[in-house]
Motif scaffolding. Structure first.
Motif, mmCIF file in Angstrom:
data_model
loop_
_atom_site.group_PDB
_atom_site.id
_atom_site.type_symbol
_atom_site.label_atom_id
_atom_site.label_comp_id
_atom_site.label_asym_id
_atom_site.label_seq_id
_atom_site.Cartn_x
_atom_site.Cartn_y
_atom_site.Cartn_z
ATOM 1 N N THR A 1 -19.776 -36.939 37.945
ATOM 2 C CA THR A 1 -20.149 -35.544 38.180
ATOM 3 C C THR A 1 -21.103 -35.411 39.351
ATOM 4 O O THR A 1 -21.069 -34.425 40.076
ATOM 5 C CB THR A 1 -20.778 -34.942 36.927
ATOM 6 O OG1 THR A 1 -21.901 -35.721 36.524
ATOM 7 C CG2 THR A 1 -19.768 -34.892 35.791
ATOM 8 N N SER B 1 -20.184 -33.142 42.525
ATOM 9 C CA SER B 1 -21.067 -32.024 42.877
ATOM 10 C C SER B 1 -21.508 -32.118 44.321
ATOM 11 O O SER B 1 -21.722 -31.096 44.998
ATOM 12 C CB SER B 1 -22.283 -32.009 41.957
ATOM 13 O OG SER B 1 -21.893 -31.815 40.617
ATOM 14 N N TYR C 1 -10.726 -27.273 40.804
ATOM 15 C CA TYR C 1 -10.708 -28.723 40.922
ATOM 16 C C TYR C 1 -9.267 -29.194 40.732
ATOM 17 O O TYR C 1 -8.510 -28.586 39.961
ATOM 18 C CB TYR C 1 -11.574 -29.387 39.844
ATOM 19 C CG TYR C 1 -13.057 -29.156 39.998
ATOM 20 C CD1 TYR C 1 -13.825 -30.006 40.789
ATOM 21 C CD2 TYR C 1 -13.692 -28.105 39.307
ATOM 22 C CE1 TYR C 1 -15.198 -29.802 40.902
ATOM 23 C CE2 TYR C 1 -15.050 -27.897 39.424
ATOM 24 C CZ TYR C 1 -15.804 -28.749 40.230
ATOM 25 O OH TYR C 1 -17.148 -28.562 40.353
ATOM 26 N N LEU D 1 -16.532 -28.550 35.734
ATOM 27 C CA LEU D 1 -16.700 -30.012 35.741
ATOM 28 C C LEU D 1 -16.460 -30.603 34.349
ATOM 29 O O LEU D 1 -15.944 -31.705 34.203
ATOM 30 C CB LEU D 1 -18.106 -30.365 36.223
ATOM 31 C CG LEU D 1 -18.262 -30.615 37.731
ATOM 32 C CD1 LEU D 1 -19.719 -30.857 38.087
ATOM 33 C CD2 LEU D 1 -17.405 -31.800 38.166
ATOM 34 N N GLU D 2 -16.878 -29.853 33.354
ATOM 35 C CA GLU D 2 -16.684 -30.336 31.999
ATOM 36 C C GLU D 2 -15.195 -30.557 31.706
ATOM 37 O O GLU D 2 -14.819 -31.532 31.030
ATOM 38 C CB GLU D 2 -17.276 -29.359 30.981
ATOM 39 C CG GLU D 2 -18.799 -29.259 30.991
ATOM 40 C CD GLU D 2 -19.304 -28.401 32.146
ATOM 41 O OE1 GLU D 2 -18.455 -27.778 32.855
ATOM 42 O OE2 GLU D 2 -20.528 -28.349 32.368
ATOM 43 N N GLU E 1 -14.071 -33.809 33.321
ATOM 44 C CA GLU E 1 -14.398 -35.001 32.531
ATOM 45 C C GLU E 1 -13.399 -35.189 31.401
ATOM 46 O O GLU E 1 -12.973 -36.318 31.101
ATOM 47 C CB GLU E 1 -15.817 -34.880 31.984
ATOM 48 C CG GLU E 1 -16.888 -34.940 33.058
ATOM 49 C CD GLU E 1 -18.295 -34.798 32.499
ATOM 50 O OE1 GLU E 1 -19.071 -35.750 32.638
ATOM 51 O OE2 GLU E 1 -18.575 -33.721 31.911
#
Length: 935
Positions: free
Chosen positions: A2, A6, A15, A34-35, A38
Motif C-alpha cells: 500500500t 500510494s 486501480y 486500496l482495501e 489488497e
C-alpha cells in the motif's frame, strides 16, 4: 504494498490489478479503493497467480488501454537480471542504474526486487496527464538506450504498463520468489525530473497519420498490403528486422511488443490468418483474445514506434529513413475486379451514369479504385501510369481524318470526359501531349511517354478484337431510326451515349450542350401563347416538326416569315426554334453565308430544324436554286481535284428551313419565269404582322434569357420520339389527313401539307410532355386560314401553252412589225406597215393572214432562260393546229428594209382554236407607237 501504491499512483481513478498464470486465463480487475486491491491480491495469490498492478490510474473500469489512462504519478523502468538477461545479477543492475542516475543527475529512485530483476520508480509530487507524461517517458527510454542502460523499452514509455505487485510471489521460478520493496525514495517534482533529461523532442506518432490530399488518398485506395509478402522479404533479409525478431521471439515478447507486431498484419489483406501466425506461440494467446486485441489497434505502427520499443533495432535496416512503417514492405496494387469496373459516375452535364470500364491490355491494369498501372518486370511491383481512369472506348473512322480513337477520362471533380483523337496524333509525342492536355490529361514528359505507350497498346489490342465504327457525320436520325444524334450525344431507346464528333460535326457539337434550366427556358418560350403571336409560334414549332419530316418521306421545305420592318420578332422566332436543341444563335445561317456553307450546314443538321436569317438580298436565281436544293435533300455533287472521280457527298438532309426576309421570295420566283410552280410549292411564306402585344422593354427582358437557358427540351422531346416512334408517326399521318381535308390539299401541295402536319403534331407532342404551354389549337386555326389563303394566291399554272407565246410577245411588243401580207389590189403595191418596231425586229404579225412569225433563235433562248421546254410548247400547239412549222421568212418584207435576208421563223396560225387574239396585241403595239411619236 500500500505504501508503494500510494506513492506512485494518483488518488483519482480506478486501480487495475492483473493476474497471469501459465495454465489459466489472465484476470484483470478494476477497483476503487486500496482495501479492495489488497483483497483481490490475496485472492490471486491463493490461486498461484503472478500479480501485477497498473502503473497508472484509469478513467473507467472498462479497459486497460492507453486512451483510458486518467492520471500518472511516476516514471518507471524494468531491468531484467539473471541468466541470459542483460545483467547477470541484481547487483550488476543496481550498479548500472546508479551510473545512469549520476550521469543525468537523476534523484535516487524507489527500487523493487521483482524476484530476479529490478523495478525502478521515480514517484512524482503531483499527478500529470498522459499527454504530459508520454514525451518525457520517451525521452527517458531514449537516454537509457544512449547510455547503455538495459531497461525493457516496451515498459518505459507505455502508460498502460503493468509491473509486479510488491509483497507477492514470482511464480516463474521453483520455488516461487518474493517480490519486495528494496527501498523507498522521496517524490520528485515533474519539471525537475523533466529538466534532468534535457530537451524533449516532439512526440512521434504511434501509427501512420492520415494527412494525404484527395489525389493521394485516391491512389492509396488502390494499395493493399499483404503480410505474406513481408514475411517472404524477411526470409530474404530484405524485410523488417524488427518484425523478424519479434515474430521469432513471439513466445517471450511482452504485451506492448506483441501489440506492435500485430499492428502490421492487422491492416493487411491476409490479416485473418496472419494475426494468428504471429501470435500463436505467445503464452497468453487465444484466437478470441488476439482478435479482440486487433480491434483496438488504430493503425499500423510506425518505424519510429518500433524504434521506441526496441531501441537500436532499426540500426542495420536497409529501409531506414526510406519508409515510415514496416507495412509499406507488403504494399501491392489491388487490381480491379469485374464488379469494380462497373461504376456510377457524374457526366459533364452533371447527370449520373453507369459506365463499364473495359479490361486494360496486358501488362496494364486498372487499380481497384481507378487509375492506370503497368506491371513491372518484378511482378511484386507495379508502376503508376496515370492517376485517373483513362481508356480507349472504340476505334472510329472519320471520312476526312481517317482512323480516330474515342477515349474516356474519369475525373473526381469534372466528371467523365469523352473525346476523340486522330490516330495520326499518336505517332508524334509533342502533338499527342498537346491534344491530351487540351482534354485534361496532364503529366510531365516521362509520364506522358508512359501514357502514349499505354494508348498505343490499347489501340493495337482493339485492332485485333473489333473493327472500327463509322463516325456520325450528321445530327439527327441514325439509319435504322433507333437513335437520334444531338451534338455529341446519341439518344437511344434505353439510354444516352456519347457520339464522338466527326470532322463534319465538331465545329457545331459544343453548341448543343444544354445550359441553364428547362423551367427558365419555358418561361421565355411560353410568351408565344399570347394571342396574336401565332405566326411566330408556328415558326418556332419547326423545332418539333423538322425531326418528323423524314417519316413523311419529304426531303425538305422552306418556311419564310416576311415583314419589311425590323423588330417584328422574325429573327427571335428562329432563335427560339434553335434554343430547343442548343444555342439560339451560333448554329443559325446568316446573310453573309455562301450557298456552299448553307448546303453544308443543312447536311450536318440533317433532321434538326435550321434557321436562316435575312435572305432578302438573294437573287431570284439563287432563291430558285436554294428552294430546289432544300426540297431535294442533298448538296451539289463535285469532282475531286486532280482526279476523275466524284467527291463523297455527305450533305444530305430531311428537314425544314426556317427563314426570315424583308421582302417576298415568292414574288422573286414569279419574276424568274412564267411558271415557277415547282419552287413555289416548296416554299411556305407568310407575313409576320407587327404587334403591340410585347413592348420592347419586355422583349429585352425576356428573350435574352435564351442565351443562358437552352438545349434541355430537345433531348426530352427526341427521347419521346425514339421510344414511341411508330405511334408518333401514326399520329402525324392522322393529323395530315385532317389538314388535307380541311384545306383540300392535293399532291401538288404535299410539301405544304407535310410541314403543317409535322409542326402542329410536333407542338402537340411537346405540350403533352410539358415542354411548352402554348395553345396549339389556336395556332392550328391560324395555320388553316393562312395555308388556305396561300393556296388561293398561288394557283396551278394554266395548262395552255398559248400563254407562253403570249408572254413572249408581250415582252417584245416594241420589237413587233404589224403588216398585211397582201398587195393593194388597186395599185399592186405592198401595203404599208400598220405598226413598226423600235429596235431589233423579232416578231411579224400579218392581220390579213392571221399568221404570227417569231424569230426561232430569240424564242428558243428566251424559253431556255425561263426554264421552259420549247419542244413541249410546239408539240402541244401542233396538236391544236396552231403551230404551222418553221420557215425561212423575210421578217421585214414590205418595209424599207425588206431586202434583209430571210431567217428561221416559227409560224403560228392565230385563227385556230383559243390561241391568241391578235387584235389585243396589235392595239398594244399601236399604243406604243403613238406614245413613241408623242415623245
Amino acid at each position: 504494498m500500500t505504501e508503494l501504491l500510494s506513492a506512485v499512483l494518483s488518488p483519482q481513478g480506478w486501480y487495475c490489478v492483473v493476474g497471469l498464470k501459465k495454465t489459466g486465463l489472465p484476470k484483470q480487475i478494476f477497483v476503487r479503493e486500496l482495501e479492495e486491491v489488497e483483497k483481490e491480491v490475496a485472492d490471486l495469490l491463493a490461486k498461484d497467480y503472478d500479480v501485477y498492478f497498473g502503473c497508472a490510474k484509469y478513467e473507467t473500469n472498462k479497459t486497460r488501454s492507453t486512451d483510458n489512462v486518467l492520471a500518472i504519478k511516476a516514471f518507471w523502468l524494468d531491468i531484467d537480471c539473471g541468466e541470459n538477461k542483460p545483467y547477470a545479477t541484481q547487483a550488476d543492475g543496481v550498479a548500472a542504474l546508479q551510473s545512469f542516475c549520476k550521469t543525468l543527475g537523476l534523484p535516487k529512485p524507489t527500487l523493487v526486487n521483482s524476484g530476479r530483476g529490478l523495478h525502478v520508480y521515480w514517484p512524482l509530487t503531483t499527478e500529470v496527464t498522459r499527454q504530459e507524461w508520454t514525451p518525457v517517458a520517451k525521452r527517458l527510454k531514449t537516454l537509457c538506450h544512449e547510455h547503455k542502460l538495459e531497461a525493457d523499452p516496451s515498459r518505459t514509455s507505455d502508460a498502460a504498463s503493468i509491473l509486479r505487485m510488491p509483497d507477492t510471489l514470482n511464480f516463474k521460478g521453483d520455488p516461487p520468489l518474493d517480490v519486495t520493496v528494496i527501498c523507498h525514495s522521496k517524490p520528485v517534482d515533474f519539471d525537475t525530473f523533466k529538466a534532468c533529461l534535457g530537451a524533449i523532442p516532439d512526440d512521434a506518432p504511434a501509427h501512420i497519420p492520415s494527412q494525404a490530399n484527395e489525389l493521394t488518398r485516391a491512389l492509396m485506395g488502390n494499395k493493399q498490403h499483404r503480410f505474406s509478402v513481408i514475411v517472404a522479404k524477411n526470409a530474404k533479409g530484405t524485410g523488417c528486422l524488427q518484425l523478424a525478431k519479434l515474430i521469432g521471439e513471439q513466445d517471450t515478447v511482452d504485451e506492448p511488443k506483441w501489440r506492435a507486431t500485430l499492428s502490421i498484419p492487422a491492416f493487411c489483406v491476409d490479416s485473418a490468418t496472419a494475426i494468428h501466425a504471429v501470435s500463436e506461440k505467445h503464452p497468453s494467446y487465444t484466437a478470441e483474445a488476439t482478435e479482440e486485441k486487433v480491434q483496438k489497434i488504430k493503425g499500423p505502427y510506425t518505424c519510429a514506434k518500433f524504434e521506441e520499443l526496441i531501441p537500436g533495432g532499426c540500426d542495420h535496416c536497409p529501409h531506414k529513413g526510406k519508409i515510415t512503417s514496416p507495412i509499406v514492405l507488403g504494399a501491392e496494387i489491388a487490381e480491379a475486379t469485374d464488379n469494380d469496373n462497373t461504376v456510377e459516375y457524374i457526366t459533364e452535364t452533371a447527370k449520373p451514369a453507369i459506365y463499364k470500364i473495359p479490361e486494360y491490355p496486358f501488362p496494364y491494369f486498372r487499380g481497384k479504385n481507378g487509375g492506370v498501372y503497368v506491371k513491372a518486370k518484378d511482378e511484386d511491383d507495379a508502376v503508376l501510369v496515370y492517376e485517373h481512369d483513362l481508356y480507349v472506348v472504340k476505334r472510329l473512322k472519320d471520312p476526312q481524318r481517317g482512323e480516330v480513337i474515342w477515349m474516356r477520362l474519369h475525373t473526381p471533380r469534372d466528371g467523365v470526359k469523352e473525346f476523340a483523337l486522330p490516330a495520326v496524333d499518336l505517332l508524334t509525342a509533342d502533338r499527342l501531349r498537346e491534344k491530351l492536355a487540351w482534354f485534361g490529361v496532364i503529366g510531365m514528359k516521362k509520364q506522358m511517354d508512359a501514357i502514349m505507350g499505354y494508348i498505343v497498346r490499347s489501340v493495337k489490342e482493339l485492332q485485333c478484337r473489333e473493327g472500327a465504327e463509322i463516325m456520325r457525320s450528321q445530327f439527327g436520325w441514325t439509319i435504322d431510326n433507333k437513335a437520334f444524334v444531338i451534338g455529341d450525344t446519341e439518344i437511344g431507346v434505353t439510354s444516352d451515349g456519347y457520339s464522338p464528333p466527326s470532322s463534319y460535326t465538331e465545329e457545331l457539337s459544343d453548341w448543343f450542350i444544354p445550359m441553364g434550366s428547362l423551367e427558365e427556358w419555358k418561361s421565355v418560350i411560353n410568351v408565344y401563347d399570347r394571342p396574336g403571336f401565332e405566326p411566330m409560334a408556328f415558326g418556332f414549332f419547326t423545332a418539333f416538326g423538322a425531326p418528323l419530316m423524314k417519316h413523311l418521306f419529304l426531303k425538305g421545305a422552306i418556311i419564310n416569315m416576311i415583314n419589311n420592318e425590323s423588330g417584328t420578332g422574325k429573327t427571335t422566332a428562329i432563335k427560339a426554334m434553335h434554343s430547343v436543341y442548343g444555342h439560339p444563335e451560333e448554329v443559325m445561317l446568316i446573310q453573309r453565308d455562301t450557298m456552299n456553307v448553307r448546303l453544308h450546314r443543312l447536311g450536318v443538321m440533317n433532321n434538326l430544324g435550321l434557321g436562316c436569317d435575312e435572305i432578302t438580298k438573294m437573287s431570284a436565281d439563287d432563291v430558285s436554286d436554294f428552294a430546289y436544293a432544300v426540297s431535294q435533300g442533298r448538296g451539289r455533287g463535285r469532282m475531286k481535284s486532280h482526279e476523275n472521280a466524284e467527291r463523297l457527298n455527305k450533305a444530305k438532309w430531311q428537314t425544314i428551313l426556317l427563314c426570315s426576309s424583308n421582302a417576298s421570295i415568292v414574288d422573286k420566283l414569279k419574276t424568274l419565269k412564267s411558271t415557277p410552280d415547282g419552287e413555289l410549292m416548296r416554299v411556305i411564306e407568310y407575313e409576320v404582322p407587327e404587334t403591340k402585344l410585347l413592348s420592347k422593354q419586355e422583349a429585352d427582358e425576356i428573350f435574352p434569357k435564351l442565351y443562358s437557358n437552352y438545349g434541355h427540351a430537345g433531348r426530352i422531346y427526341i427521347r419521346d420520339l425514339v421510344e414511341n416512334l411508330e405511334e408518333r408517326i401514326r399520329e402525324v399521318k392522322e393529323l395530315q389527313v385532317i389538314i388535307d381535308k380541311k384545306i383540300s390539299f392535293t399532291n401538288r401541295e404535299r410539301y405544304w401539307s407535310g410541314v403543317a402536319a409535322c409542326n402542329i403534331a410536333g407542338a402537340l407532342f411537346a405540350r403533352r410532355l410539358g415542354l411548352i404551354d402554348i395553345d396549339v389549337g389556336r395556332v392550328f386555326k391560324w395555320m388553316l386560314n393562312e395555308f388556305s389563303q396561300m393556296r388561293q394566291d398561288i394557283k396551278p399554272p394554266a395548262s395552255s401553252h398559248s400563254s407562253v407565246v403570249g408572254e413572249f410577245w408581250n415582252e417584245h411588243r416594241r420589237n413587233t412589225l404589224v403588216i398585211n401580207d397582201e398587195v393593194d389590189k388597186r395599185t399592186g403595191v405592198e401595203m404599208l406597215p400598220i405598226a413598226e418596231p423600235f429596235g431589233e425586229l423579232i416578231i411579224r404579225m400579218e392581220p390579213d393572214t392571221q399568221k404570227l412569225f417569231i424569230g426561232a433563235k430569240k424564242f428558243r433562248k428566251w424559253c431556255s432562260e425561263h426554264q421552259i421546254t420549247l419542244k413541249d410548247i410546239l408539240n402541244s400547239l401542233t396538236a391544236q393546229g396552231v403551230y404551222v412549222g418553221m420557215v425561212k421568212k423575210r421578217m421585214a418584207k414590205g418595209t424599207k428594209i425588206g431586202g434583209v435576208p430571210a431567217v428561221d421563223a416559227l409560224v403560228f396560225d392565230c385563227s385556230k382554236g383559243d390561241f391568241l387574239d391578235p387584235d389585243v396585241y396589235i392595239n398594244a403595239v399601236q399604243a406604243d407607237d403613238t406614245q413613241e411619236d408623242a415623245s
